[in-house]
Every structure is written in C-alpha cells, then in structure tokens.
Motif scaffolding. Structure first.
Motif, mmCIF file in Angstrom:
data_model
loop_
_atom_site.group_PDB
_atom_site.id
_atom_site.type_symbol
_atom_site.label_atom_id
_atom_site.label_comp_id
_atom_site.label_asym_id
_atom_site.label_seq_id
_atom_site.Cartn_x
_atom_site.Cartn_y
_atom_site.Cartn_z
ATOM 1 N N SER A 253 0.868 -1.169 0.000
ATOM 2 C CA SER A 253 0.000 0.000 0.000
ATOM 3 C C SER A 253 0.908 1.223 0.000
ATOM 4 C CB SER A 253 -0.907 -0.004 1.234
ATOM 5 O OG SER A 253 -1.941 0.947 1.114
ATOM 6 N N LEU A 254 0.569 2.224 -0.792
ATOM 7 C CA LEU A 254 1.442 3.386 -0.980
ATOM 8 C C LEU A 254 0.741 4.665 -0.556
ATOM 9 C CD1 LEU A 254 2.952 1.186 -2.585
ATOM 10 C CD2 LEU A 254 3.490 2.896 -4.313
ATOM 11 N N MET A 255 1.544 5.680 -0.209
ATOM 12 C CA MET A 255 1.001 6.945 0.291
ATOM 13 C C MET A 255 1.755 8.141 -0.259
ATOM 14 S SD MET A 255 0.003 6.440 4.316
ATOM 15 C CE MET A 255 -0.926 7.977 4.247
ATOM 16 N N MET A 295 -2.219 16.959 3.764
ATOM 17 C CA MET A 295 -3.050 15.841 3.374
ATOM 18 C C MET A 295 -2.142 14.629 3.244
ATOM 19 S SD MET A 295 -6.319 15.221 2.477
ATOM 20 C CE MET A 295 -7.087 16.579 1.574
ATOM 21 N N ALA A 296 -2.354 13.619 4.089
ATOM 22 C CA ALA A 296 -1.638 12.351 3.974
ATOM 23 C C ALA A 296 -2.640 11.352 3.401
ATOM 24 C CB ALA A 296 -1.115 11.883 5.324
ATOM 25 N N PHE A 297 -2.323 10.819 2.227
ATOM 26 C CA PHE A 297 -3.330 10.092 1.451
ATOM 27 C C PHE A 297 -2.708 8.853 0.829
ATOM 28 C CE2 PHE A 297 -5.800 9.539 -2.538
ATOM 29 C CZ PHE A 297 -7.066 9.373 -1.977
ATOM 30 N N GLY A 298 -3.412 7.733 0.938
ATOM 31 C CA GLY A 298 -2.863 6.490 0.405
ATOM 32 C C GLY A 298 -3.922 5.601 -0.196
ATOM 33 N N GLY A 299 -3.453 4.477 -0.731
ATOM 34 C CA GLY A 299 -4.390 3.532 -1.317
ATOM 35 C C GLY A 299 -3.692 2.284 -1.818
ATOM 36 N N ARG A 300 -4.508 1.313 -2.140
ATOM 37 C CA ARG A 300 -4.010 0.071 -2.725
ATOM 38 C C ARG A 300 -3.850 0.260 -4.233
ATOM 39 N NH1 ARG A 300 -6.207 -3.174 1.497
ATOM 40 N NH2 ARG A 300 -5.740 -1.899 3.320
ATOM 41 N N GLY A 301 -3.355 -0.758 -4.882
ATOM 42 C CA GLY A 301 -3.188 -0.688 -6.331
ATOM 43 C C GLY A 301 -1.842 -1.203 -6.793
ATOM 44 N N ALA A 302 -0.846 -1.191 -5.885
ATOM 45 C CA ALA A 302 0.452 -1.773 -6.234
ATOM 46 C C ALA A 302 0.310 -3.288 -6.279
ATOM 47 C CB ALA A 302 1.509 -1.363 -5.212
ATOM 48 N N ARG A 303 0.939 -3.921 -7.241
ATOM 49 C CA ARG A 303 0.737 -5.349 -7.440
ATOM 50 C C ARG A 303 1.508 -6.188 -6.411
ATOM 51 N NH1 ARG A 303 4.752 -8.213 -10.105
ATOM 52 N NH2 ARG A 303 6.518 -7.026 -10.883
ATOM 53 N N GLY A 319 3.901 5.316 -10.939
ATOM 54 C CA GLY A 319 2.554 5.276 -11.487
ATOM 55 C C GLY A 319 1.481 5.295 -10.413
ATOM 56 N N VAL A 320 1.731 4.582 -9.310
ATOM 57 C CA VAL A 320 0.761 4.568 -8.206
ATOM 58 C C VAL A 320 0.712 5.934 -7.528
ATOM 59 C CG1 VAL A 320 0.139 3.507 -6.002
ATOM 60 C CG2 VAL A 320 1.023 2.091 -7.859
ATOM 61 N N PHE A 321 1.858 6.559 -7.333
ATOM 62 C CA PHE A 321 1.874 7.899 -6.727
ATOM 63 C C PHE A 321 1.110 8.893 -7.597
ATOM 64 C CE2 PHE A 321 6.146 6.625 -4.712
ATOM 65 C CZ PHE A 321 5.517 6.174 -3.569
ATOM 66 N N ALA A 322 1.302 8.829 -8.904
ATOM 67 C CA ALA A 322 0.579 9.721 -9.809
ATOM 68 C C ALA A 322 -0.924 9.469 -9.720
ATOM 69 C CB ALA A 322 1.076 9.529 -11.240
ATOM 70 N N HIS A 323 -1.302 8.191 -9.629
ATOM 71 C CA HIS A 323 -2.719 7.849 -9.511
ATOM 72 C C HIS A 323 -3.306 8.385 -8.202
ATOM 73 C CE1 HIS A 323 -6.436 5.573 -9.845
ATOM 74 N NE2 HIS A 323 -6.224 5.081 -8.635
ATOM 75 N N LEU A 324 -2.541 8.303 -7.103
ATOM 76 C CA LEU A 324 -3.022 8.818 -5.831
ATOM 77 C C LEU A 324 -3.225 10.330 -5.896
ATOM 78 C CD1 LEU A 324 -0.821 6.773 -3.316
ATOM 79 C CD2 LEU A 324 -3.291 6.554 -3.678
ATOM 80 N N ALA A 325 -2.281 11.040 -6.514
ATOM 81 C CA ALA A 325 -2.417 12.496 -6.638
ATOM 82 C C ALA A 325 -3.644 12.848 -7.478
ATOM 83 C CB ALA A 325 -1.153 13.089 -7.251
#
Length: 454
Positions: A253-255, A295-303, A319-325
């Motif tokens: 999970s990335l933030m 704003m501290a923000f995260g999510g799943r999506g990394a394989r 790519g995941v960081f860009a998607h979170l932004a």
C-alpha cells in the motif's frame, strides 16, 4: 542503513521527534523469559502489556532493522475499529454473540490507545474525530445505507448517515460517519512505545535478523536467544521466514503527503483535525489531515510480487503515486496546486481468508498475532493485551474473542498465489469501473466479497 536512510522511509519517519540511529544488535546468545520477534506495534504492545502484568519478566524484542521500520511506522495513521472481516461475516462463522464481542472489543480499543497515550504522555497527535466515508455514486450510497442498517441490527456501532449538505467531496450523495477512529502520527506512537518498554527493562536488539524459531529458542544471524515464551509479530514480513512463509501474503500500500494547506482550504474540504476520510470504492483509499495540516493520502493498487518478495524498490512506484495524486484531485477539486513532498509505501499482511488472528500454545510457548490487512493501528493493541493474557495464563474476555486461535488456510504455492492476488486487485479496479458505468452495485464485487471477508 543509517539514520538518514531510515528518515527517508516515509513522511512519518522524516518528521518523528526521535533518534533513528539503530540500537545495538545481539552480541551473543542470551536467555530471557519472553522473546518477541519484530519491534513493530504488535511486538511493542505485547511487551508493554506484559510489563503491566509482570514487571519482573525479562523481555527481548528482536528486530532486523529499527523499531517501527515496517507497517507500524508507514501506515495511514488511522486508530480505527476496523477489522478485516465484517461483523456479519464474523457472525456467520463464529456466531452472533462472538461477532458482537469482537466488534465491541475493537471499538473499545480506539479509546484504550487514547488512554495509554494520555497516561504515558506520548506525543503522537492522537485526536479522535471519527472517519468520514463518502458515498459518491448511487451504488455507494445504497451500500452506505446498508452498512448503517446492519450496524443497527447488531446494536454495537454508532454509525451515522450524513446528508450531502454535510460533506464536500465531489459528487457526494452523503457519507457514513463512524466515530470509532482517531488520527495519529504512527511513527511517533511506535517509537514512543519502544522507549517506554525499554525504560522498564525490555531489551530491543536491532540489526538482528531472525532466521527461524522453535520451542525454547530463536535463531538469529548473531546468535541464539533462549526463551520460555516466543511471540512472532512480523505481519507482512512473516512471508520471508520459513515458519510463516505461506501464512501471510505481503501486499503493498502506498502513500503521498502534500505541503501544509491553509485553514481556508480545510474549511472548504469540511475535514477537521482528528477526522480521517475515505470513500465507498472497492479499491481502498484512505486519508487524514495531519497535525501540521498536510493531506496524507494512500491507497491500494500496487501489485503483489512473485514469491512474496519484499524489496526497497517496491516502496515507491511512480505510477501509483501519480494515480493517488489524481484521485485526491478528483475527490476534492477545490484543492489548490499540490506539491507532493513525501511519497512512500510498504507491505501489509494479508491472511488467506482476510481474518486477523491471535495464537498462543502454552505447551510449546509459541505465539503470534497478525493478518490485519492494513487495519492494524488499533488491532495491534488488542493483540498485545490478548497475548499478554494468554502468556500469563489469564482467562479473560479477551482470550475468549473469536479471533483467538482462528486458523486461516495457507496461501497457495506459486504461480497460483501470484495469479490469484493480482487478479484480486484487478477485480476491485474492475468493480469500481463497473459501478461507474452501470450505476448499480458491482457483480464483480459481489463475487469477490466472500474472499475478502465481507
């Protein structure tokens, strides 16, 4: 790794008011009463609670890196009552009363963490403001109403439906507000607990890699530790050691964290200090307003990576960081131009049936806890109290909770594990796309629900 390397792990490590220079490692074999493998929150809460029950216990925590290196120091900062299995799912498996007891214990744990923070004078920005889960589609709004109805059926949660005029996320039809959640600086909490248990006699041996363990002994790269009681508290990192290799799957999970935002911006967002937020999508996102107004923000999506691999380069995926932004901007279009000042990630631990558990065998002295699926900031405290009761032989309400002794199936061998885990991530992405396209609850999500504890 140096202190500078550890500072670079996450926003939380970069801003914690503590020296991250590693403590001395194990120099040779030693003997203690309790050996705890892993100096994250599960291990530290267990040590803390054991010291409350028996201050004379000789306790050693064995840590490959530094205390709070893993998920305990990199998570979203939600001290929540969330458990990876829903109350309805627990009721179906363990019975209604057991499910209600588990839910009550989780809700009480949010305040228990706050009580320890206050009693011990821990400066970790603990603020209990609850969680706002926005419903931004007809399908999500229907699910929100169902959640509240189910909560009323079990009579435990104090969930509220908030109308659209109370929330400010784009397209929100309303929200569910769950008061059982607090915002926290996770690295500050973890590092403070480490100092507290150390001051009371526990020894934290960092830079000491555990290779395996068996009743009475823990083998490390620096010698053998002998102990009557051995507790493994490795979460996702358990997949890298033989005794737990297929008991847990490490899922990343990335933030990201932005620059501090002005009070006028936060008023437009409708998010107060102490409040955390998410929405009803299937591919999980989570955020908080930090004490310094970021704003501290995260999510799943990394394989998931082949063979349960855990490597530093997996912590950062552009790519995941860009998607979170982009997701943050889509959720709150009123945000000003954002500077992403920190970006990080790390593995969390997923059991095959998404059911966290606590184990202790008095005949062997072996115990473990974990499988929090990212909901561990409060659950680790409950695990620590439960393990302390089990180790000291106490028969309490905690030791009778349904997660005690629960046996999850083992994960499949590769390549089935790789295919299944990544198919699950794709399915959640597809479920969100399906709901956007149809406006109805996802059939894909319905098919996946039994596999992820819902």
């Amino acid at each position: 790794m140096t202190e500078a390397d550890y500072r670079a792990l996450s926003f939380w490590h970069a801003t914690v008011d503590d020296d991250l220079t590693p403590r001395p490692p194990l120099e040779s074999g030693t003997e203690v009463d309790v050996a705890i493998i892993g100096a994250g929150l599960t291990g530290l809460w267990t040590a803390y609670e054991l010291q409350q029950r028996d201050p004379d216990l000789r306790i050693a925590l064995l840590e490959k890196e530094i205390a709070g290196f893993g998920a305990s120091g990199r998570n979203g900062g939600w001290v929540s009552a969330l458990f990876p299995r829903s109350t309805a799912s627990l009721a179906a498996q363990h019975g209604r009363e057991a499910a209600i007891a588990m839910r009550r214990a989780m809700i009480a744990t949010v305040d228990e963490v706050g009580a320890v923070v206050e009693r011990e004078g821990i400066a970790c920005d603990y603020a209990r403001g609850g969680t706002i889960v926005y419903a931004r589609s007809d399908a999500q709004w229907a699910d929100a109403r169902a959640q509240v109805a189910q909560a009323r059926e079990f009579g435990v949660d104090a969930l509220e439906l908030w109308s659209a005029d109370r929330v400010h996320a784009a397209g929100a039809l309303g929200a569910v507000h769950d008061p059982a959640c607090a915002r926290v600086h996770p690295a500050a909490l973890t590092r403070s607990l480490a100092r507290i248990v150390e001051s009371r006699g526990a020894v934290i041996l960092e830079q000491t890699a555990v290779t395996t363990w068996a009743p009475g002994r823990v083998d490390t790269d620096r010698g053998v530790v002998r102990a009557r009681h051995i507790i493994s508290a490795l979460e996702g990192y358990g997949a890298r050691v033989a005794p737990l290799r297929r008991h847990v799957l490490p899922l990343y999970s990335l933030m990201i964290a932005t620059q501090p935002l002005g009070e006028d911006v936060w008023q437009q967002l409708g998010i107060e200090h102490g409040q955390t937020f998410s929405d009803g999508r299937h591919l999980v996102i989570y955020g908080q307003r930090t004490a310094d107004n970021r704003m501290a923000f995260g999510g799943r999506g990394a394989r998931y990576h082949w063979g349960s691999a855990i490597r530093p380069e997996y912590d950062r995926v552009a790519g995941v960081f860009a998607h979170l932004a982009a997701t943050l901007r889509e959720l709150f279009p009123v945000l000003p131009e954002l500077s992403i000042e920190h970006a990080w990630g790390g593995p969390l631990g997923v059991p095959r049936d998404w059911h966290a558990s606590v184990h202790y065998d008095p005949s062997t002295g072996l115990g473990r806890a974990g499988g929090y699926v990212g909901d561990g900031l409060a659950t680790t405290n409950l695990a620590g109290r439960t393990l302390a009761d089990l180790v000291t032989g106490a028969d309490t309400d905690l030791t009778r909770l349904p997660w005690v002794g629960h046996r999850s199936p083992r994960w499949e061998p590769e390549p089935l594990r790789f295919l299944g885990a990544n198919a699950g991530l794709l399915a959640m992405t597809a479920a969100d796309a399906e709901e956007r396209a149809t406006g109805r609850p996802s059939l894909v999500a319905r098919a996946m629900a039994p596999l992820i504890g819902h």
